[in-house]
Design a protein around this motif. Structure first.
Motif, PDB file in Angstrom:
ATOM      1  N   PHE A 252       0.770  -1.257   0.124  1.00 41.86           N
ATOM      2  CA  PHE A 252       0.498  -0.129   0.197  1.00 41.86           C
ATOM      3  C   PHE A 252       1.233   0.830  -0.120  1.00 41.86           C
ATOM      4  N   LYS A 253       1.534   0.949   0.466  1.00 42.95           N
ATOM      5  CA  LYS A 253       2.603   2.475  -0.255  1.00 42.95           C
ATOM      6  C   LYS A 253       2.844   3.595  -0.892  1.00 42.95           C
ATOM      7  N   ASP A 254       2.931   3.402  -2.655  1.00 41.29           N
ATOM      8  CA  ASP A 254       1.538   3.862  -3.535  1.00 41.29           C
ATOM      9  C   ASP A 254       1.550   4.052  -3.518  1.00 41.29           C
ATOM     10  N   LEU A 255       0.558   3.487  -3.319  1.00 45.24           N
ATOM     11  CA  LEU A 255      -0.756   4.642  -2.519  1.00 45.24           C
ATOM     12  C   LEU A 255      -1.692   5.918  -1.417  1.00 45.24           C
ATOM     13  N   ALA A 256       0.215   5.401  -0.202  1.00 44.39           N
ATOM     14  CA  ALA A 256      -0.139   6.326   0.430  1.00 44.39           C
ATOM     15  C   ALA A 256       0.856   7.497   0.165  1.00 44.39           C
ATOM     16  N   LYS A 257       1.549   6.941  -1.124  1.00 44.49           N
ATOM     17  CA  LYS A 257       2.384   8.365  -1.432  1.00 44.49           C
ATOM     18  C   LYS A 257       1.524   9.517  -2.510  1.00 44.49           C
ATOM     19  N   LEU A 258       0.473   8.506  -3.166  1.00 40.08           N
ATOM     20  CA  LEU A 258       0.405   8.922  -4.118  1.00 40.08           C
ATOM     21  C   LEU A 258      -1.244   9.738  -3.473  1.00 40.08           C
ATOM     22  N   ALA A 259      -1.324   9.491  -2.398  1.00 40.43           N
ATOM     23  CA  ALA A 259      -2.176  10.383  -1.943  1.00 40.43           C
ATOM     24  C   ALA A 259      -2.343  11.695  -0.875  1.00 40.43           C
ATOM     25  N   ALA A 260      -1.031  11.822  -0.457  1.00 42.42           N
ATOM     26  CA  ALA A 260      -0.086  12.972   0.216  1.00 42.42           C
ATOM     27  C   ALA A 260       0.339  13.634  -1.403  1.00 42.42           C
TER      28      ALA A 260
ATOM     29  N   THR B  24      -0.550  17.498   1.338  1.00 44.71           N
ATOM     30  CA  THR B  24       0.313  17.270   2.487  1.00 44.71           C
ATOM     31  C   THR B  24       1.796  16.360   3.057  1.00 44.71           C
ATOM     32  N   SER B  25       1.866  16.364   3.465  1.00 45.84           N
ATOM     33  CA  SER B  25       3.594  16.420   3.911  1.00 45.84           C
ATOM     34  C   SER B  25       2.944  14.603   4.070  1.00 45.84           C
ATOM     35  N   ILE B  26       1.960  14.501   5.086  1.00 47.12           N
ATOM     36  CA  ILE B  26       1.814  12.916   5.215  1.00 47.12           C
ATOM     37  C   ILE B  26       0.632  12.518   4.676  1.00 47.12           C
ATOM     38  N   SER B  27       0.631  11.310   4.979  1.00 49.66           N
ATOM     39  CA  SER B  27      -0.361  10.584   4.589  1.00 49.66           C
ATOM     40  C   SER B  27      -0.554   9.362   5.276  1.00 49.66           C
ATOM     41  N   LEU B  28      -1.226   8.734   5.548  1.00 51.50           N
ATOM     42  CA  LEU B  28      -1.360   7.565   6.470  1.00 51.50           C
ATOM     43  C   LEU B  28      -2.578   6.004   6.200  1.00 51.50           C
ATOM     44  N   VAL B  29      -2.542   4.625   5.981  1.00 46.82           N
ATOM     45  CA  VAL B  29      -3.419   4.256   5.775  1.00 46.82           C
ATOM     46  C   VAL B  29      -3.589   3.245   7.415  1.00 46.82           C
ATOM     47  N   ASN B  30      -4.605   3.584   8.159  1.00 51.01           N
ATOM     48  CA  ASN B  30      -4.919   2.786   9.076  1.00 51.01           C
ATOM     49  C   ASN B  30      -6.194   2.037   8.917  1.00 51.01           C
TER      50      ASN B  30
ATOM     51  N   THR C 244      -6.833  -0.581  19.167  1.00 50.79           N
ATOM     52  CA  THR C 244      -5.464  -0.047  18.311  1.00 50.79           C
ATOM     53  C   THR C 244      -5.892   0.589  16.976  1.00 50.79           C
ATOM     54  N   GLN C 245      -5.181   1.614  17.047  1.00 55.10           N
ATOM     55  CA  GLN C 245      -5.446   1.771  14.701  1.00 55.10           C
ATOM     56  C   GLN C 245      -3.986   1.351  14.817  1.00 55.10           C
ATOM     57  N   TRP C 246      -3.655   0.607  13.466  1.00 57.86           N
ATOM     58  CA  TRP C 246      -2.843   0.145  13.432  1.00 57.86           C
ATOM     59  C   TRP C 246      -2.256   0.908  12.183  1.00 57.86           C
ATOM     60  N   THR C 247      -1.401   1.388  11.146  1.00 59.61           N
ATOM     61  CA  THR C 247      -1.016   2.695  10.301  1.00 59.61           C
ATOM     62  C   THR C 247       0.285   1.050   9.252  1.00 59.61           C
ATOM     63  N   ILE C 248      -0.625   0.598   8.526  1.00 58.96           N
ATOM     64  CA  ILE C 248      -0.223  -0.165   7.805  1.00 58.96           C
ATOM     65  C   ILE C 248       0.621   0.000   6.712  1.00 58.96           C
ATOM     66  N   THR C 249       0.770   1.182   6.814  1.00 54.00           N
ATOM     67  CA  THR C 249       1.915   1.805   5.850  1.00 54.00           C
ATOM     68  C   THR C 249       1.984   3.326   6.117  1.00 54.00           C
ATOM     69  N   ASN C 250       3.081   4.171   5.730  1.00 54.88           N
ATOM     70  CA  ASN C 250       2.980   5.638   5.998  1.00 54.88           C
ATOM     71  C   ASN C 250       3.534   6.001   5.011  1.00 54.88           C
ATOM     72  N   HIS C 251       3.367   7.286   5.242  1.00 55.24           N
ATOM     73  CA  HIS C 251       4.230   8.590   4.053  1.00 55.24           C
ATOM     74  C   HIS C 251       4.124  10.213   4.809  1.00 55.24           C
ATOM     75  N   GLY C 252       5.592  10.144   4.920  1.00 55.98           N
ATOM     76  CA  GLY C 252       6.211  11.529   5.641  1.00 55.98           C
ATOM     77  C   GLY C 252       5.909  11.247   6.937  1.00 55.98           C
ATOM     78  N   LEU C 253       5.320  10.345   8.094  1.00 52.01           N
ATOM     79  CA  LEU C 253       5.602   9.787   9.306  1.00 52.01           C
ATOM     80  C   LEU C 253       5.365   8.853   9.814  1.00 52.01           C
ATOM     81  N   ASP C 254       6.939   8.236  10.089  1.00 59.29           N
ATOM     82  CA  ASP C 254       6.934   6.970  10.727  1.00 59.29           C
ATOM     83  C   ASP C 254       6.165   6.397  12.219  1.00 59.29           C
TER      84      ASP C 254
END
Length: 398
Positions: free
Chosen positions: A31-39, A44-50, A56-66
């Motif tokens: 899902f990394k490509d989709l997070a980057k595309l969303a940002a 925006t500088s950050i995009s998350l797929v949660n 718990t909120q699980w971030t399965i992929t992220n862009h701009g925020l570890d």
């Protein structure tokens, strides 16, 4: 009092998420490509797929925020999944619900949030695609429409994973049938070969050339089939894990990776023990992470700081089937008899954790449901004030 937003179909929602049987540590690259595309689309500088389960909120992929996870009650996306539409906060620092959250008051000092529910065809919000920024901003309608398309693609990929997992399950059933067939044919073939050898020996004495030639053909054909059966069986004796399997060592690593951060957050000692003699024997991973994960999150929630949560896992080898036994014990508040009965009959109510964690009242109900689906058993042993022990026993095919 529980002020956390809860979807009206919460029990069905978390069952729907559990049915995907996802490993939250193993999805980032998909899902990394989709997070980057969303940002990029949102600017925006950050995009998350949660994805959000009971605790718990699980971030399965992220862009701009570890970030990998956070308590559900700390997240903004909990509000997104509680509604039927997108959720926007133009300035988190000015919103009473979020201005004191760690990601707003401290680095990265987030200000802007826009979340889109990841909705299944059955109407269940599994989580959210969200874009965030350190600056206040507003998204145009065109950008919002593009983000909706990306969110739909995330759900499509999740559905693809679910279909693949179902196909793997059917393939596993076919492999079991293959093994049974191989076992079934070995006995008769061994008998035929033995009989053929006996007749062959008698044929030498009686000099029955034609019979000998015929018997030799039977021997050769039978031995060939027997070798084929052995080859089929040997291929299934490998300890190499398939995609739909865990062993105790792999499961231990997964649980530590997923839940050690939650334990450290409350300074709780988190220990996972496995039996040595069966540590590398494969078993089905179907719903295991969902079941054990909810029990661990629940134990951490009700264990005070500086306490202890221990997971003991073993695989007992039986003649007809193996038994996976998992015990999650804690040094927490413990349970009264009536509270145990409420959990086992599915009527447990939401309560507040030892660190003020909000409860949603569905985690243990989900565990009970999944254990029953897998034809397993759940036992709870507890004394108020002295912690609790949750014992799960799940049958596993040989």
């Amino acid at each position: 009092m529980n002020n956390t937003p809860t979807p009206h179909n919460e029990m069905d929602r978390i069952i729907s998420l559990a049915d995907f049987d996802l490993d939250y540590t193993d999805l980032e690259e998909n899902f990394k490509d989709l997070a980057k595309l969303a940002a990029k689309v949102a600017g925006t500088s950050i995009s998350l797929v949660n994805l959000i389960d009971s605790f718990t909120q699980w971030t399965i992929t992220n862009h701009g925020l570890d970030i990998k996870q956070m308590p559900r009650e700390d997240s903004v996306c909990q509000y997104t999944i509680a509604g039927n539409d997108n959720f926007e906060i133009t300035d988190l620092a000015q919103d009473e619900r979020f201005k004191h959250k760690f990601y707003v008051a401290n680095e990265p000092k987030l200000r802007y949030y826009y979340g889109i529910p990841l909705k299944t065809s059955g109407g269940h919000n599994l989580g959210a695609l969200c874009v965030l920024d350190r600056d206040v901003r507003v998204l145009s309608p065109e950008k919002i429409e593009l983000l909706k398309i990306i969110a739909d693609e995330i759900v499509n990929r999740l559905n693809a994973f679910k279909i693949i997992n179902n196909l793997k399950g059917k393939l596993n059933e076919a492999n079991e049938t293959k093994k049974r067939v191989a076992h079934d044919i070995r006995g008769p073939l061994g008998g035929i070969i033995g009989l053929a050898q006996l007749i062959s020996e008698q044929g030498h004495t009686n000099q029955l050339d034609e019979v000998l030639e015929f018997i030799n053909l039977i021997q050769k054909s039978g031995r060939s089939l027997l070798e084929l059966a052995d080859e089929i069986l040997d291929s299934d004796k490998s300890q190499k894990l398939q995609n739909d399997e865990f062993n105790l060592l792999v499961l231990k690593n997964k649980l530590e990776q997923l839940y050690q951060p939650q334990a450290k957050n409350k300074n709780i000692q988190f220990i996972v023990n496995t039996s040595v003699d069966s540590a590398t024997i494969p078993f089905s991973k179907n719903k295991i992470l969902q079941i054990v994960g909810n029990l661990i999150s629940n134990a951490i929630k009700f264990t005070p700081r500086d306490g202890k949560v221990i997971v003991d896992m073993s695989l007992k080898i039986k003649e007809t089937q193996n038994l996976l036994k998992i015990i999650v014990s804690d040094t927490g508040l413990g349970l009264k008899k009536e509270e145990i009965e409420n959990i086992l009959d599915g009527s447990a109510a939401s309560t507040i954790g030892t660190g003020g964690e909000q409860g949603y009242g569905f985690g243990l109900t989900l565990v009970k449901h999944l254990v029953e689906v897998l034809k397993g058993t759940i036992n709870i042993y507890s004394v108020p004030g002295k912690g609790a022990n949750f014992e799960i026993i799940l049958p596993q095919s040989k």
